[in-house]
Design an enzyme around this catalytic site. Sequence first.
Site, PDB file in Angstrom:
ATOM      1  N   LYS A  56      34.289 135.978 104.958  1.00  0.00           N
ATOM      2  CA  LYS A  56      33.868 134.577 104.882  1.00  0.00           C
ATOM      3  C   LYS A  56      35.001 133.637 105.248  1.00  0.00           C
ATOM      4  CE  LYS A  56      30.687 135.736 101.113  1.00  0.00           C
ATOM      5  NZ  LYS A  56      30.393 135.564  99.672  1.00  0.00           N
ATOM      6  N   CYS A  76      35.198 133.560  98.740  1.00  0.00           N
ATOM      7  CA  CYS A  76      34.870 134.096  97.408  1.00  0.00           C
ATOM      8  C   CYS A  76      33.686 135.054  97.505  1.00  0.00           C
ATOM      9  CB  CYS A  76      34.465 132.970  96.455  1.00  0.00           C
ATOM     10  SG  CYS A  76      35.554 131.542  96.409  1.00  0.00           S
ATOM     11  N   ASP A  77      33.700 136.040  96.640  1.00  0.00           N
ATOM     12  CA  ASP A  77      32.532 136.884  96.485  1.00  0.00           C
ATOM     13  C   ASP A  77      32.513 137.437  95.068  1.00  0.00           C
ATOM     14  OD1 ASP A  77      30.228 138.141  98.137  1.00  0.00           O
ATOM     15  OD2 ASP A  77      30.981 139.773  96.883  1.00  0.00           O
ATOM     16  N   SER A  78      31.323 137.575  94.512  1.00  0.00           N
ATOM     17  CA  SER A  78      31.169 138.087  93.149  1.00  0.00           C
ATOM     18  C   SER A  78      30.040 139.103  93.097  1.00  0.00           C
ATOM     19  CB  SER A  78      30.860 136.951  92.168  1.00  0.00           C
ATOM     20  OG  SER A  78      31.897 136.000  92.133  1.00  0.00           O
ATOM     21  N   GLY A 113      36.168 138.431  93.839  1.00  0.00           N
ATOM     22  CA  GLY A 113      37.225 138.614  94.822  1.00  0.00           C
ATOM     23  C   GLY A 113      37.473 137.329  95.583  1.00  0.00           C
TER      24      GLY A 113
END
Length: 222
Positions: A56, A76-78, A113
């Site tokens: 991203k 961001c990633d969750s 992350g």
Amino acid sequence: MTTFILASASPARQAVLTAAGIDALVHVSGIDEDALAAANPTALPADLVVILARAKAEFVAGALREQHPDAVVVGCDSMLHLDDELIGKPHDEATARRRWAQMTGRAGDLLTGHLVLRISGGVVTSTASGTCSTSVQIGDPSDEELDAYLATGEPLAVAGGFTLDGYGGWFVDGVIGDPSSVVGISLPLTRRLLREVDIRVTDLWRTRPGAEGNGHQGAVNK
């Protein structure tokens, strides 16, 4: 002034930043998260959320570095880690209902992350990445409550199928760790990563609480 660019479609992440003193420019990457995750089947859970965050951030940096030659991009990633499985966005009500049957009354680890990428003079000069894990104890909603929650549509587009800061907060019994990471962007982790690319988070703040934004608030390419 360094422009803070959030590579995310999540209004919750933007709201966390705004409340913490940063008016972020929002640019959505359009990365196919499910396809990218499927392309990395052997990645460890903590590594996969960073892989997604990196994709991203790099996409958005490539799109905006000429327009914003001095910037920091945060990807961001969750995902929720439960039963040795990473649980992302359900996308549809049937999947969300199955996820809730799996999660109800249990604790899972919400993995977040981040990839921070610094642009100077239109060139990417440094990056930093990391992951944080927060334990989330899911409550036990009644069938009627779960039906009502699913009907809001909220859980369909969020990691694990629940939120902490929205309707889902009624059904989260406890959090051990960083609450902001459960919302989607970990403030402590982001601060540390910014420091690794030689940016002090305090230099990105508005000049005083309640002051007008720096002109970067809002959404681009939503």
